[in-house]
Design a protein around this motif. Structure first.
Motif, PDB file in Angstrom:
ATOM      1  N   ARG A  85       0.825  -1.207   0.000  1.00  0.00           N
ATOM      2  CA  ARG A  85       0.000   0.000   0.000  1.00  0.00           C
ATOM      3  C   ARG A  85       0.857   1.254   0.000  1.00  0.00           C
ATOM      4  O   ARG A  85       0.506   2.256  -0.632  1.00  0.00           O
ATOM      5  N   ALA A  86       2.002   1.219   0.690  1.00  0.00           N
ATOM      6  CA  ALA A  86       2.874   2.389   0.781  1.00  0.00           C
ATOM      7  C   ALA A  86       3.579   2.688  -0.544  1.00  0.00           C
ATOM      8  O   ALA A  86       4.001   3.823  -0.785  1.00  0.00           O
ATOM      9  N   GLY A  87       3.740   1.667  -1.386  1.00  0.00           N
ATOM     10  CA  GLY A  87       4.337   1.901  -2.693  1.00  0.00           C
ATOM     11  C   GLY A  87       5.763   1.406  -2.824  1.00  0.00           C
ATOM     12  O   GLY A  87       6.374   0.909  -1.867  1.00  0.00           O
ATOM     13  N   TRP A  88       6.290   1.557  -4.033  1.00  0.00           N
ATOM     14  CA  TRP A  88       7.602   1.019  -4.370  1.00  0.00           C
ATOM     15  C   TRP A  88       8.731   1.685  -3.600  1.00  0.00           C
ATOM     16  O   TRP A  88       9.723   1.050  -3.259  1.00  0.00           O
ATOM     17  N   ARG A  89       8.596   2.968  -3.284  1.00  0.00           N
ATOM     18  CA  ARG A  89       9.678   3.675  -2.585  1.00  0.00           C
ATOM     19  C   ARG A  89       9.969   3.046  -1.229  1.00  0.00           C
ATOM     20  O   ARG A  89      11.126   2.923  -0.825  1.00  0.00           O
ATOM     21  N   THR A  90       8.904   2.651  -0.533  1.00  0.00           N
ATOM     22  CA  THR A  90       9.090   2.042   0.784  1.00  0.00           C
ATOM     23  C   THR A  90       9.772   0.690   0.667  1.00  0.00           C
ATOM     24  O   THR A  90      10.682   0.358   1.433  1.00  0.00           O
ATOM     25  N   PHE A  91       9.343  -0.112  -0.315  1.00  0.00           N
ATOM     26  CA  PHE A  91       9.935  -1.440  -0.498  1.00  0.00           C
ATOM     27  C   PHE A  91      11.392  -1.340  -0.936  1.00  0.00           C
ATOM     28  O   PHE A  91      12.270  -2.024  -0.400  1.00  0.00           O
ATOM     29  N   SER A  92      11.666  -0.472  -1.902  1.00  0.00           N
ATOM     30  CA  SER A  92      13.026  -0.360  -2.423  1.00  0.00           C
ATOM     31  C   SER A  92      13.992   0.188  -1.374  1.00  0.00           C
ATOM     32  O   SER A  92      15.181  -0.139  -1.378  1.00  0.00           O
ATOM     33  N   SER A  93      13.481   1.006  -0.436  1.00  0.00           N
ATOM     34  CA  SER A  93      14.358   1.562   0.591  1.00  0.00           C
ATOM     35  C   SER A  93      14.887   0.471   1.520  1.00  0.00           C
ATOM     36  O   SER A  93      15.986   0.591   2.064  1.00  0.00           O
ATOM     37  N   MET A  94      14.122  -0.613   1.705  1.00  0.00           N
ATOM     38  CA  MET A  94      14.590  -1.706   2.537  1.00  0.00           C
ATOM     39  C   MET A  94      15.586  -2.596   1.789  1.00  0.00           C
ATOM     40  O   MET A  94      16.263  -3.420   2.389  1.00  0.00           O
TER      41      MET A  94
ATOM     42  N   THR B 168      17.773  -1.069  -0.939  1.00  0.00           N
ATOM     43  CA  THR B 168      18.931  -0.215  -1.217  1.00  0.00           C
ATOM     44  C   THR B 168      19.398   0.576   0.001  1.00  0.00           C
ATOM     45  O   THR B 168      20.557   0.981   0.072  1.00  0.00           O
ATOM     46  N   GLY B 169      18.486   0.810   0.956  1.00  0.00           N
ATOM     47  CA  GLY B 169      18.816   1.622   2.116  1.00  0.00           C
ATOM     48  C   GLY B 169      18.480   3.085   1.932  1.00  0.00           C
ATOM     49  O   GLY B 169      18.514   3.852   2.900  1.00  0.00           O
ATOM     50  N   TYR B 170      18.155   3.490   0.713  1.00  0.00           N
ATOM     51  CA  TYR B 170      17.877   4.894   0.420  1.00  0.00           C
ATOM     52  C   TYR B 170      16.451   5.064  -0.088  1.00  0.00           C
ATOM     53  O   TYR B 170      15.862   4.146  -0.661  1.00  0.00           O
ATOM     54  N   ARG B 171      15.932   6.265   0.123  1.00  0.00           N
ATOM     55  CA  ARG B 171      14.593   6.594  -0.354  1.00  0.00           C
ATOM     56  C   ARG B 171      14.633   7.946  -1.055  1.00  0.00           C
ATOM     57  O   ARG B 171      15.213   8.907  -0.530  1.00  0.00           O
ATOM     58  N   LEU B 172      14.019   8.012  -2.223  1.00  0.00           N
ATOM     59  CA  LEU B 172      13.987   9.241  -3.002  1.00  0.00           C
ATOM     60  C   LEU B 172      12.877  10.138  -2.470  1.00  0.00           C
ATOM     61  O   LEU B 172      11.726   9.722  -2.362  1.00  0.00           O
ATOM     62  N   MET B 173      13.241  11.380  -2.114  1.00  0.00           N
ATOM     63  CA  MET B 173      12.261  12.324  -1.576  1.00  0.00           C
ATOM     64  C   MET B 173      12.713  13.753  -1.857  1.00  0.00           C
ATOM     65  O   MET B 173      13.885  13.993  -2.151  1.00  0.00           O
ATOM     66  N   PRO B 174      11.785  14.717  -1.795  1.00  0.00           N
ATOM     67  CA  PRO B 174      12.160  16.117  -1.988  1.00  0.00           C
ATOM     68  C   PRO B 174      13.173  16.552  -0.924  1.00  0.00           C
ATOM     69  O   PRO B 174      13.167  16.043   0.193  1.00  0.00           O
ATOM     70  N   ARG B 175      14.023  17.513  -1.274  1.00  0.00           N
ATOM     71  CA  ARG B 175      15.070  17.943  -0.355  1.00  0.00           C
ATOM     72  C   ARG B 175      14.493  18.471   0.953  1.00  0.00           C
ATOM     73  O   ARG B 175      15.027  18.185   2.028  1.00  0.00           O
ATOM     74  N   THR B 176      13.415  19.244   0.901  1.00  0.00           N
ATOM     75  CA  THR B 176      12.834  19.793   2.125  1.00  0.00           C
ATOM     76  C   THR B 176      12.344  18.681   3.039  1.00  0.00           C
ATOM     77  O   THR B 176      12.480  18.745   4.260  1.00  0.00           O
ATOM     78  N   GLU B 177      11.760  17.636   2.452  1.00  0.00           N
ATOM     79  CA  GLU B 177      11.303  16.501   3.258  1.00  0.00           C
ATOM     80  C   GLU B 177      12.489  15.721   3.807  1.00  0.00           C
ATOM     81  O   GLU B 177      12.467  15.241   4.942  1.00  0.00           O
ATOM     82  N   ALA B 178      13.545  15.605   2.992  1.00  0.00           N
ATOM     83  CA  ALA B 178      14.730  14.866   3.418  1.00  0.00           C
ATOM     84  C   ALA B 178      15.423  15.553   4.581  1.00  0.00           C
ATOM     85  O   ALA B 178      15.927  14.907   5.494  1.00  0.00           O
ATOM     86  N   GLU B 179      15.456  16.888   4.559  1.00  0.00           N
ATOM     87  CA  GLU B 179      16.121  17.622   5.634  1.00  0.00           C
ATOM     88  C   GLU B 179      15.375  17.492   6.956  1.00  0.00           C
ATOM     89  O   GLU B 179      15.970  17.555   8.026  1.00  0.00           O
ATOM     90  N   ALA B 180      14.047  17.280   6.881  1.00  0.00           N
ATOM     91  CA  ALA B 180      13.252  17.133   8.099  1.00  0.00           C
ATOM     92  C   ALA B 180      13.177  15.690   8.562  1.00  0.00           C
ATOM     93  O   ALA B 180      12.717  15.409   9.665  1.00  0.00           O
ATOM     94  N   PHE B 181      13.657  14.777   7.727  1.00  0.00           N
ATOM     95  CA  PHE B 181      13.564  13.353   8.038  1.00  0.00           C
ATOM     96  C   PHE B 181      14.531  12.980   9.153  1.00  0.00           C
ATOM     97  O   PHE B 181      15.677  13.425   9.172  1.00  0.00           O
TER      98      PHE B 181
END
Length: 245
Positions: free
Chosen positions: A203-212, A214-227
């Motif tokens: 349900r969360a999508g491919w980004r969530t699965f692929s992050s487990m 590769t270890g990385y997740r593609l996201m906007p810079r503003t969201e990444a800085e707050a992560f």
């Protein structure tokens, strides 16, 4: 323009321990079935009176899965892979204790309250999203329950396997039959969590699965800085890399 960046979300250690559990649990569940159904003369059935809707397990299933008369093989596989499960669990416990990583998992009083809001938000019943860290409050509650179930699964397994040598543990769990009930219940609980976990990831999508993976997740810079930073020893400025750089 808020360019996308690859943000490290899961460390290599966490990913290894996560993926090791899947094949180990599957082998243990299967070998456990071979132990339990090795000599079941009166199989369980669902029906009314003499009318049987379904029998655990139909002859065709028992033959293909080799469930009957394979007690020795079932015990051998179950005990062998049980040590992989225990070893992986101990490694994960050390990982959580290292630099207080357990604080990311174990919920506090606020997490208990916000877990309901997280579930309602996931079901699109409320718009307000509760505070998010590496794990949201609902995930913290779920993962903590899984840790408790895994601990009870191992403890009850030892109580069944060494009921004489570990009589104190068998007694602590309420006796041999109660330990068996706990063992089976925790197995069903973990397998149920696995099914729900897979559905949630889908349900969360491919980004969530692929992050487990590769270890990385593609996201906007503003969201990444707050992560919230992942469980890694690398400096925070090295955890974010611009795509294409």
């Amino acid at each position: 323009m808020d360019e996308p960046v690859a943000k490290q979300q899961h460390s290599l250690t966490l990913r290894w321990m996560h993926w090791i559990n899947f094949p180990v649990l599957m082998v243990m569940a299967y070998s456990g079935m071979r132990i339990y159904w090795a000599d079941v003369r009166d199989p369980y059935a669902i029906g009314i009176g003499s009318w049987t809707w379904f029998r655990f397990w139909p002859d065709s299933v028992e033959e293909k899965l080799q469930l009957q008369r394979h007690l020795a093989a079932g015990i051998a596989f179950h005990l062998t892979f049980a040590w992989f499960f225990v070893g992986n669990g101990v490694a994960y416990a050390v990982h959580l204790m290292r630099k207080n990583n357990w604080r990311r998992i174990i919920p506090d009083g606020r997490s208990v309250r916000d877990s309901v809001r997280s579930v309602l938000h996931d079901l699109h019943l409320v718009k307000e999203r509760p505070p998010q860290g590496k794990y949201n409050p609902a995930q913290q509650m779920a993962y903590t329950v899984v840790l408790v179930m895994a601990t009870l699964l191992v403890a009850s397994g030892f109580a069944i396997y060494k009921s004489v040598q570990l009589a104190w543990l068998t007694w602590l769990l309420g006796g041999y039959e109660t330990a068996r009930l706990i063992h089976f219940s925790m197995t069903i609980g973990l397998l149920s969590f696995f099914v729900v976990h897979v559905l949630q990831v889908a349900r969360a999508g491919w980004r969530t699965f692929s992050s487990m993976i590769t270890g990385y997740r593609l996201m906007p810079r503003t969201e990444a800085e707050a992560f919230t930073e992942p469980d890694t020893d690398a400096p925070s400025e090295l955890a974010t890399q611009e795509v294409g750089s």
